[in-house]
Design an enzyme around this catalytic site. Structure first.
Site, mmCIF file in Angstrom:
data_model
loop_
_atom_site.group_PDB
_atom_site.id
_atom_site.type_symbol
_atom_site.label_atom_id
_atom_site.label_comp_id
_atom_site.label_asym_id
_atom_site.label_seq_id
_atom_site.Cartn_x
_atom_site.Cartn_y
_atom_site.Cartn_z
ATOM 1 N N ARG A 53 -5.482 -4.092 -13.856
ATOM 2 C CA ARG A 53 -4.793 -2.873 -13.418
ATOM 3 C C ARG A 53 -3.501 -3.222 -12.693
ATOM 4 N NH1 ARG A 53 -10.034 -1.569 -11.883
ATOM 5 N NH2 ARG A 53 -9.715 -1.766 -9.638
ATOM 6 N N TYR A 79 0.142 -1.405 -12.645
ATOM 7 C CA TYR A 79 0.750 -0.879 -11.412
ATOM 8 C C TYR A 79 2.185 -1.389 -11.262
ATOM 9 C CZ TYR A 79 -3.989 0.504 -10.044
ATOM 10 O OH TYR A 79 -5.230 1.072 -9.996
ATOM 11 N N TYR A 81 -1.847 11.951 -7.656
ATOM 12 C CA TYR A 81 -2.922 12.885 -7.322
ATOM 13 C C TYR A 81 -3.601 12.442 -6.029
ATOM 14 C CZ TYR A 81 -7.036 10.179 -8.924
ATOM 15 O OH TYR A 81 -8.039 9.255 -9.071
HETATM 16 C C1 LIG Z 1 -7.192 5.310 -7.646
HETATM 17 S S1 LIG Z 1 -8.197 6.170 -6.523
HETATM 18 C C2 LIG Z 1 -7.173 7.547 -6.178
HETATM 19 C C3 LIG Z 1 -7.496 8.242 -4.879
HETATM 20 C C4 LIG Z 1 -6.561 9.395 -4.574
HETATM 21 N N1 LIG Z 1 -5.218 8.896 -4.316
HETATM 22 C C5 LIG Z 1 -7.031 10.213 -3.378
HETATM 23 O O1 LIG Z 1 -6.247 10.385 -2.440
HETATM 24 O O2 LIG Z 1 -8.152 10.711 -3.385
HETATM 25 C C6 LIG Z 1 -9.464 6.760 -7.553
HETATM 26 C C7 LIG Z 1 -10.760 6.956 -6.804
HETATM 27 O O3 LIG Z 1 -10.640 8.075 -5.934
HETATM 28 C C8 LIG Z 1 -11.866 8.780 -5.884
HETATM 29 N N2 LIG Z 1 -11.651 10.110 -6.467
HETATM 30 C C9 LIG Z 1 -10.628 10.528 -7.229
HETATM 31 N N3 LIG Z 1 -10.790 11.801 -7.601
HETATM 32 C C10 LIG Z 1 -11.964 12.204 -7.066
HETATM 33 C C11 LIG Z 1 -12.709 13.405 -7.098
HETATM 34 N N4 LIG Z 1 -12.296 14.482 -7.779
HETATM 35 N N5 LIG Z 1 -13.877 13.427 -6.425
HETATM 36 C C12 LIG Z 1 -14.347 12.368 -5.742
HETATM 37 N N6 LIG Z 1 -13.694 11.205 -5.690
HETATM 38 C C13 LIG Z 1 -12.519 11.123 -6.343
HETATM 39 C C14 LIG Z 1 -12.871 7.969 -6.713
HETATM 40 O O4 LIG Z 1 -13.543 7.054 -5.861
HETATM 41 C C15 LIG Z 1 -11.940 7.276 -7.678
HETATM 42 O O5 LIG Z 1 -12.530 6.130 -8.244
#
Ligand SMILES: C[S@@+](CC[C@H](N)C(=O)[O-])C[C@H]1O[C@@H](n2cnc3c(N)ncnc32)[C@H](O)[C@@H]1O
Length: 269
Positions: free
Chosen positions: A71, A75, A97
């Site tokens: 990854r 990035y 997001y």
């Molecule tokens: C690359 S990170 C991004 C996090 C994002 N920037 C945030 O502020 O939540 C991806 C991780 O965030 C968490 N995540 C993202 N979307 C989510 C959701 N809808 N519900 C729960 N956890 C979520 C999960 O652990 C996922 O593997």
């Protein structure tokens, strides 16, 4: 809108879209998106991407090359794409997001690089998955504290944690995987994670696989409760987060209470 003078004309503002479609965007972030010369984005949801393009028609997805072995190479490509537009002298707004400063490596890398090259760059906070978890799982970090780790990092660094405080593990579907999500790749990692957690929590302790709703209020969050022993069988996705509630309340240190002058009537929480 505040903007410091720098030696270069381009600028980079990194904002978060939050988790729920449109509803989590702050007024500040929306203003930066609308007035940017160029918007680039990394969003998990195509509907959110479409909505963003209506706010600013220049909006374009950042490259997300899943052919890379790691990854971190992808990035780097995303970071470079943001910088290309800044170097052209444009006011660039990059939209990620959730919270752009939470598990969003290219967002931080782009800010650091832009500043290094003399451009104005800053990040605005957003609503993260963890913020949604506090609400949906009725988990208040102020009660017993909160520990939050990336799952692979948690295991390979043998992170010390306190089982009397809530534990949040991000990216459980990516456990042991430095590449990209594959539906059949996480089972062995979950098994190892379970073995590690069982030592402190026991096999019956309830854990929750959580996914915040993106299209709230039309959809509900995913809240899968299970005994820890069943975690290796759980179906998890790229957006699953693991919540491990505290095992018990931490005992009070009466000597410390006395030193702080806390009365015994205040000791029960
Ligand atoms: C690359 S990170 C991004 C996090 C994002 N920037 C945030 O502020 O939540 C991806 C991780 O965030 C968490 N995540 C993202 N979307 C989510 C959701 N809808 N519900 C729960 N956890 C979520 C999960 O652990 C996922 O593997």
């Amino acid at each position: 809108m505040e903007r410091q003078l720098t030696s270069q004309t381009g600028s980079l503002i990194v904002v978060g879209m939050g988790i729920q479609l449109a509803g989590h965007l702050t007024l500040g972030a929306k203003a930066w998106i609308e007035q940017a010369d160029k918007v680039v984005f990394a969003l998990a949801d195509p509907v959110a991407a479409k909505w963003l393009q209506e706010l600013n028609p220049t909006a374009e997805a950042l490259p997300y090359n899943t052919q890379n072995l790691r990854r971190r190479d992808t990035y780097r490509e995303m970071t470079e794409r943001m910088l290309e537009e800044v170097r052209r002298g444009l006011q660039v707004c990059a939209v990620f997001y959730g919270h752009p400063g939470v598990f969003a490596t290219p967002a931080r890398a782009a800010i650091a690089q832009a500043k290094k090259e003399g451009f104005f760059a800053r990040m605005l906070p957003g609503i993260s998955a963890e913020d949604c978890l506090f609400v949906d799982l009725d988990a208040d970090p102020g009660k017993n504290g909160c520990q939050s780790f990336e799952t692979t990092d948690f295991l390979i660094r043998r992170r010390k944690f306190d089982p009397t405080s809530m534990l949040i593990l991000w990216q459980i579907a990516m456990v042991g995987n430095l590449g990209f999500y594959q539906p059949n790749r996480y089972q062995q990692g979950l098994k190892i994670l379970t073995e590690v957690l069982e030592k402190d929590y026991g096999t019956d302790h309830e854990v929750i696989v959580y996914e915040a709703a993106v299209y709230y209020p039309v959809c509900s969050p995913v809240i899968e409760r299970m005994p820890l022993a069943k975690l290796p069988e759980a179906k998890v996705t790229e957006v699953s987060t693991l919540y491990v509630p505290p095992r018990a309340i931490a005992p009070l240190d009466r000597e410390m209470m006395a030193r702080l002058g806390i009365e015994s009537t205040e000791e029960k929480r």
